[in-house]
Design a protein around this motif. Structure first.
Motif, PDB file in Angstrom:
ATOM      1  N   SER A 121       3.713   4.379   6.890  1.00  0.00           N
ATOM      2  CA  SER A 121       1.336   3.201   7.918  1.00  0.00           C
ATOM      3  C   SER A 121       0.572   3.966   6.782  1.00  0.00           C
ATOM      4  N   PRO A 122       0.350   3.493   5.569  1.00  0.00           N
ATOM      5  CA  PRO A 122      -0.711   4.133   4.408  1.00  0.00           C
ATOM      6  C   PRO A 122      -1.799   5.089   5.106  1.00  0.00           C
ATOM      7  N   ALA A 123      -1.990   3.803   6.303  1.00  0.00           N
ATOM      8  CA  ALA A 123      -3.407   4.421   6.609  1.00  0.00           C
ATOM      9  C   ALA A 123      -3.685   5.771   7.008  1.00  0.00           C
ATOM     10  N   ARG A 124      -1.648   6.976   7.490  1.00  0.00           N
ATOM     11  CA  ARG A 124      -2.028   8.143   7.270  1.00  0.00           C
ATOM     12  C   ARG A 124      -2.178   9.232   6.585  1.00  0.00           C
ATOM     13  N   ALA A 125      -2.702   8.554   4.988  1.00  0.00           N
ATOM     14  CA  ALA A 125      -2.619   9.229   3.748  1.00  0.00           C
ATOM     15  C   ALA A 125      -4.044   9.945   3.926  1.00  0.00           C
ATOM     16  N   GLU A 126      -3.757  10.984   3.398  1.00  0.00           N
ATOM     17  CA  GLU A 126      -5.080  11.611   3.221  1.00  0.00           C
ATOM     18  C   GLU A 126      -5.006  11.940   2.298  1.00  0.00           C
ATOM     19  N   ASP A 127      -4.650  11.910   1.355  1.00  0.00           N
ATOM     20  CA  ASP A 127      -5.337  11.686   0.003  1.00  0.00           C
ATOM     21  C   ASP A 127      -5.099  10.493  -0.616  1.00  0.00           C
TER      22      ASP A 127
ATOM     23  N   ASP B  84     -11.936   0.446   7.253  1.00  0.00           N
ATOM     24  CA  ASP B  84     -11.767   1.426   6.816  1.00  0.00           C
ATOM     25  C   ASP B  84     -10.735   1.714   5.309  1.00  0.00           C
ATOM     26  N   TYR B  85      -9.749   1.386   5.996  1.00  0.00           N
ATOM     27  CA  TYR B  85      -9.091   1.783   4.393  1.00  0.00           C
ATOM     28  C   TYR B  85      -9.976   1.298   2.878  1.00  0.00           C
TER      29      TYR B  85
ATOM     30  N   LEU C 276      -2.147  -1.333   8.126  1.00  0.00           N
ATOM     31  CA  LEU C 276      -1.741  -0.144   7.229  1.00  0.00           C
ATOM     32  C   LEU C 276      -1.650   1.125   8.265  1.00  0.00           C
ATOM     33  N   ASP C 277      -1.834   0.693   9.504  1.00  0.00           N
ATOM     34  CA  ASP C 277      -2.216   1.766  10.663  1.00  0.00           C
ATOM     35  C   ASP C 277      -1.366   1.563  11.776  1.00  0.00           C
ATOM     36  N   ASP C 278      -0.269   2.071  12.302  1.00  0.00           N
ATOM     37  CA  ASP C 278       0.357   2.179  13.551  1.00  0.00           C
ATOM     38  C   ASP C 278      -0.383   1.975  14.630  1.00  0.00           C
TER      39      ASP C 278
ATOM     40  N   ALA D 100       0.148  -0.843   0.249  1.00  0.00           N
ATOM     41  CA  ALA D 100       0.024  -0.067   0.257  1.00  0.00           C
ATOM     42  C   ALA D 100       0.762   1.274   0.422  1.00  0.00           C
ATOM     43  N   ALA D 101       1.392   1.605   1.099  1.00  0.00           N
ATOM     44  CA  ALA D 101       2.905   2.249   0.779  1.00  0.00           C
ATOM     45  C   ALA D 101       3.573   2.549  -0.306  1.00  0.00           C
TER      46      ALA D 101
END
Length: 319
Positions: free
Chosen positions: A235-241, A264-265, A189-191, A165-166
């Motif tokens: 941590s790809p879940a932190r991507a805003e866009d 969620d992703y 996906l999310d630390d 994902a990253a």
């Protein structure tokens, strides 16, 4: 456990009984290596296995690659960059070989499995940069590999799902290689969820909450986990866009603590206009697709079909 699909109970008995930890890391790594070393490669599946290497980025060491390709093909074929699991701390490019060979045999594509450097010896951004180096190598060597550079997908399992994902985010932002598809298999996906409170249901089989926390701490450093400064490439879940990412398949297990971040992703990808397929398997745990249970085979067929669609393959090739 009554929550587990009865067909998965024999596999559950073979799953880890304790979390990953610093004190047992060497033993855990050896256990993973021994598991895949015991695999007996078939000689009649029409798949050729070779080892190659890609130059590391910015002076980093060369990256070991394991390449699986059909022995017979006509013209350039699609390709898949495979990123193994192991909580960021274990595993090698040999992980997942049985199913990778099946993908090649059934879909007729080339798979490159990347042996990225492991944490905690190599922390972010080393592992994802190794994966990006492998992607650049695939694109640059497309003609020699006999692959279509416009049809390269990425697939990652667990921690490899985080890296996949990253990598998709990185490829979108850097604009050097356009990915055709991403397949994320019960991905980390999310630390921030590493410090979430237990729910009493998930995270009790195979992938423990302590293992998840240890993996993220190994990649980022204990003090960084859950903090404000972790980048989306870690941590790809932190991507805003999430717009502009390739079509996506996410396979999740309902008893896996990662299921919440997976759902969620997927929801956020849909909201960003990314064609997304999410499958959550009830009464299944992290790693449930190992073996030959009916639910495991159903999951594997779904992965094959999703990859086939994502890579624009003839539906008739899929089983």
């Amino acid at each position: 456990m009554s929550e587990v699909d009865p067909e998965l109970l024999p596999l559950m008995e073979k799953m880890p009984t304790r979390p990953f930890a610093a004190a047992t890391l060497a033993e855990d790594r050896e256990t993973m290596r021994a598991l895949w070393a015991a695999y007996v490669r078939p000689t009649d599946d029409g798949v050729r296995r070779t080892e190659r290497s890609a130059p590391g980025l910015n002076g980093a060491p060369d990256v070991r690659l394991v390449v699986y390709e059909p022995e017979a093909r006509a013209g350039a074929v699609p390709a898949l960059l495979f990123i193994h699991g192991g909580g960021f701390v274990g595993g090698t490019a040999d992980n997942g070989e049985p199913f990778n060979r099946r993908i090649v045999a059934e879909l007729g594509i080339v798979i490159v499995s990347v042996d990225y450097r492991l944490a905690p010896e190599t922390r972010y951004p080393g592992p994802v940069e190794d994966c990006y180096a492998a992607l650049l190598w695939m694109h640059r060597e497309a003609a020699a590999l006999g692959i279509d550079p416009a049809r390269i997908a990425v697939e990652g399992v667990s921690a490899g799902g985080a890296l996949a994902a990253a990598l998709a985010l990185m490829a979108r932002d850097r604009g050097e290689v356009a990915l055709a598809f991403q397949s994320l298999i019960y991905p980390m996906l999310d630390d921030r969820r590493a410090k979430a409170a237990p729910d009493g249901v998930t995270g009790k089989v195979a992938w423990f909450r302590e293992s998840n926390a240890f993996g993220w701490a190994s990649l980022l450093g204990e003090e960084a986990v859950g903090g404000p400064d972790v980048p989306a490439y870690a941590s790809p879940a932190r991507a805003e866009d999430l717009s502009g990412l390739p079509p996506t398949y996410i396979g999740a297990a309902a008893l896996d603590m990662l299921v919440y971040e997976n759902v969620d992703y997927a929801t956020r990808l849909i909201a960003a206009g990314v064609p997304t397929q999410l499958q959550v398997y009830p009464r299944a745990f992290h790693g449930f697709d190992v073996g030959t249970s009916a639910v495991a085979e159903d999951f594997k067929r779904s992965r094959l079909a999703a990859l086939g669609r994502g890579l624009g393959l003839n539906e008739g090739r899929q089983s």
